[in-house]
Motif scaffolding. Structure first.
Motif, PDB file in Angstrom:
ATOM      1  N   TYR A  83       0.848  -1.190   0.000  1.00  0.00           N
ATOM      2  CA  TYR A  83       0.000   0.000   0.000  1.00  0.00           C
ATOM      3  C   TYR A  83       0.884   1.241   0.000  1.00  0.00           C
ATOM      4  CZ  TYR A  83       1.157   0.318   4.988  1.00  0.00           C
ATOM      5  OH  TYR A  83       1.829   0.423   6.184  1.00  0.00           O
ATOM      6  N   PRO A  84       0.414   2.353  -0.593  1.00  0.00           N
ATOM      7  CA  PRO A  84       1.200   3.593  -0.596  1.00  0.00           C
ATOM      8  C   PRO A  84       1.140   4.272   0.762  1.00  0.00           C
ATOM      9  CG  PRO A  84      -0.848   3.938  -1.750  1.00  0.00           C
ATOM     10  CD  PRO A  84      -0.797   2.474  -1.416  1.00  0.00           C
ATOM     11  N   CYS A  85       2.127   5.073   1.038  1.00  0.00           N
ATOM     12  CA  CYS A  85       2.234   5.750   2.333  1.00  0.00           C
ATOM     13  C   CYS A  85       1.608   7.137   2.236  1.00  0.00           C
ATOM     14  CB  CYS A  85       3.703   5.861   2.735  1.00  0.00           C
ATOM     15  SG  CYS A  85       3.950   6.668   4.336  1.00  0.00           S
ATOM     16  N   LEU A  86       0.641   7.390   3.111  1.00  0.00           N
ATOM     17  CA  LEU A  86      -0.028   8.680   3.192  1.00  0.00           C
ATOM     18  C   LEU A  86       0.459   9.418   4.432  1.00  0.00           C
ATOM     19  CD1 LEU A  86      -2.282  10.648   2.220  1.00  0.00           C
ATOM     20  CD2 LEU A  86      -3.824   9.399   3.760  1.00  0.00           C
ATOM     21  N   GLN A  87       0.828  10.683   4.227  1.00  0.00           N
ATOM     22  CA  GLN A  87       1.275  11.517   5.339  1.00  0.00           C
ATOM     23  C   GLN A  87       0.361  12.739   5.462  1.00  0.00           C
ATOM     24  OE1 GLN A  87       5.437  12.564   4.847  1.00  0.00           O
ATOM     25  NE2 GLN A  87       6.121  10.656   5.850  1.00  0.00           N
ATOM     26  N   VAL A  88      -0.078  12.994   6.706  1.00  0.00           N
ATOM     27  CA  VAL A  88      -0.894  14.161   7.022  1.00  0.00           C
ATOM     28  C   VAL A  88      -0.099  15.003   8.012  1.00  0.00           C
ATOM     29  CG1 VAL A  88      -3.079  15.004   7.939  1.00  0.00           C
ATOM     30  CG2 VAL A  88      -3.010  12.863   6.655  1.00  0.00           C
ATOM     31  N   LEU A  89       0.329  16.192   7.566  1.00  0.00           N
ATOM     32  CA  LEU A  89       1.087  17.098   8.416  1.00  0.00           C
ATOM     33  C   LEU A  89       0.142  18.131   9.016  1.00  0.00           C
ATOM     34  CD1 LEU A  89       4.222  17.674   6.143  1.00  0.00           C
ATOM     35  CD2 LEU A  89       3.949  16.052   8.035  1.00  0.00           C
ATOM     36  N   VAL A  90       0.267  18.341  10.330  1.00  0.00           N
ATOM     37  CA  VAL A  90      -0.629  19.254  11.036  1.00  0.00           C
ATOM     38  C   VAL A  90       0.200  20.224  11.869  1.00  0.00           C
ATOM     39  CG1 VAL A  90      -2.517  17.572  11.125  1.00  0.00           C
ATOM     40  CG2 VAL A  90      -0.847  17.660  12.993  1.00  0.00           C
ATOM     41  N   ARG A  91      -0.465  21.328  12.236  1.00  0.00           N
ATOM     42  CA  ARG A  91       0.109  22.300  13.168  1.00  0.00           C
ATOM     43  C   ARG A  91      -0.675  22.201  14.476  1.00  0.00           C
ATOM     44  NH1 ARG A  91      -0.725  26.733  10.631  1.00  0.00           N
ATOM     45  NH2 ARG A  91       1.359  27.011   9.708  1.00  0.00           N
ATOM     46  N   THR A  92       0.016  22.111  15.600  1.00  0.00           N
ATOM     47  CA  THR A  92      -0.628  21.976  16.900  1.00  0.00           C
ATOM     48  C   THR A  92      -0.610  23.305  17.636  1.00  0.00           C
ATOM     49  OG1 THR A  92       1.419  21.333  18.009  1.00  0.00           O
ATOM     50  CG2 THR A  92       0.107  19.573  17.025  1.00  0.00           C
ATOM     51  N   SER A  93      -1.511  23.386  18.626  1.00  0.00           N
ATOM     52  CA  SER A  93      -1.579  24.609  19.438  1.00  0.00           C
ATOM     53  C   SER A  93      -0.419  24.714  20.430  1.00  0.00           C
ATOM     54  CB  SER A  93      -2.909  24.650  20.194  1.00  0.00           C
ATOM     55  OG  SER A  93      -3.044  23.498  21.017  1.00  0.00           O
ATOM     56  N   ARG A  94       0.286  23.631  20.667  1.00  0.00           N
ATOM     57  CA  ARG A  94       1.398  23.641  21.608  1.00  0.00           C
ATOM     58  C   ARG A  94       2.734  23.902  20.936  1.00  0.00           C
ATOM     59  NH1 ARG A  94       3.891  18.419  21.571  1.00  0.00           N
ATOM     60  NH2 ARG A  94       4.760  18.813  23.637  1.00  0.00           N
TER      61      ARG A  94
END
Length: 268
Positions: A83-94
């Protein structure tokens, strides 16, 4: 002493209830110990080393790298797919630095490079379609909307998770049911002992009430045979007959009259 010991001996039903109570107590303690080592300790460590934050999606992308997964096609049938690799990058409040989002702790341990692991299918194309659908979900439906995410400093401090494996419900069930089992066992044992104690006291009170009745001498009935042994033709008979009639003892009077009737028949 022998009677008191015999009185406190439990019946078969009481003995079974006592065994059930002790069995529930032991089961509650053992289950609390087992669940505490397997679930409570990791959950408390997880909660102690982590916390929650508000996350916002920065980027969603697929890497060119593919990872292997194992699928099952029966009892003795297993295979490997990719399966292909999915990356979800997020910004946190900390923190203002971007963080990689994962589904939960299990997915983080299984593949720390990817944000999503699809259900492993035999066809690689089906796995790719599942990953693409997840990518569209994060881009179109979630977008820039903030959501709650969790971090764990013990695993990867720079990564965040969408949900926790050990939440409050798991902690509640791990602690609640062993304690309930233990309390039910204690209640059964206490009620059985109290019921036996009350039964013994009631039996002792009943015996004390019967003791004065057994000690008093019974009233002897009048000796009718002795009165009948006297000469019925003499002066004793009328006195006895009158006394019995006055006292209302008609049965004894009839017994006295029967010899007189027989004597009258002989004289005639």
């Amino acid at each position: 002493m022998a009677r008191s010991r015999a009185a406190y001996e439990y019946t078969e039903a009481e003995d079974k209830s006592m065994r059930l109570g002790f069995l529930l107590i032991a089961a509650g303690l053992l289950s609390l110990l087992g669940l505490g080592c397997c679930w409570l300790r990791p959950a408390l460590q997880e909660r102690g080393g982590g916390g929650s934050a508000n996350c916002t999606v920065l980027a969603v992308r697929q890497l060119g790298e593919r990872f292997a997964c194992t699928f099952s096609c029966g009892a003795a049938c297993r295979g490997t797919a990719r399966y292909p690799c999915l990356q979800v990058l997020v910004r946190t409040s900390r923190s203002s630095a971007p963080a990689l989002l994962h589904e939960d702790e299990r997915q983080l341990r299984t593949n720390p490079k990817c944000s999503y692991i699809p259900p492993c299918a035999r066809d690689d194309q089906e796995n790719s379609e599942n990953v693409t659908y997840k990518q569209k979900y994060w881009k179109e439906k979630v977008g820039s909307q903030p959501f709650t995410c969790y971090f764990n400093q013990h695993l990867r401090p720079d990564d965040v998770m969408l949900k926790r494996t050990h939440d409050e419900t798991v902690l509640l069930h791990c602690f609640l049911w062993p304690v309930v089992t233990f309390l039910v066992g204690v209640l059964i044992v206490v009620l059985t002992i109290c019921a036996k104690s009350l039964a013994v006291k009631a039996e002792a009170i009943k015996k004390k009430k019967h003791l004065p009745m057994q000690g008093s001498s019974p009233v002897e009935p009048p000796n009718v045979d002795a009165s009948l042994s006297e000469d019925t033709s003499g002066t004793i008979f009328p006195q006895h007959f009158a006394t019995l009639m006055i006292n209302g003892d008609t049965s004894a009077a009839n017994l006295l009259c029967s010899p007189v009737a027989v004597l009258g028949k002989k004289l005639n």
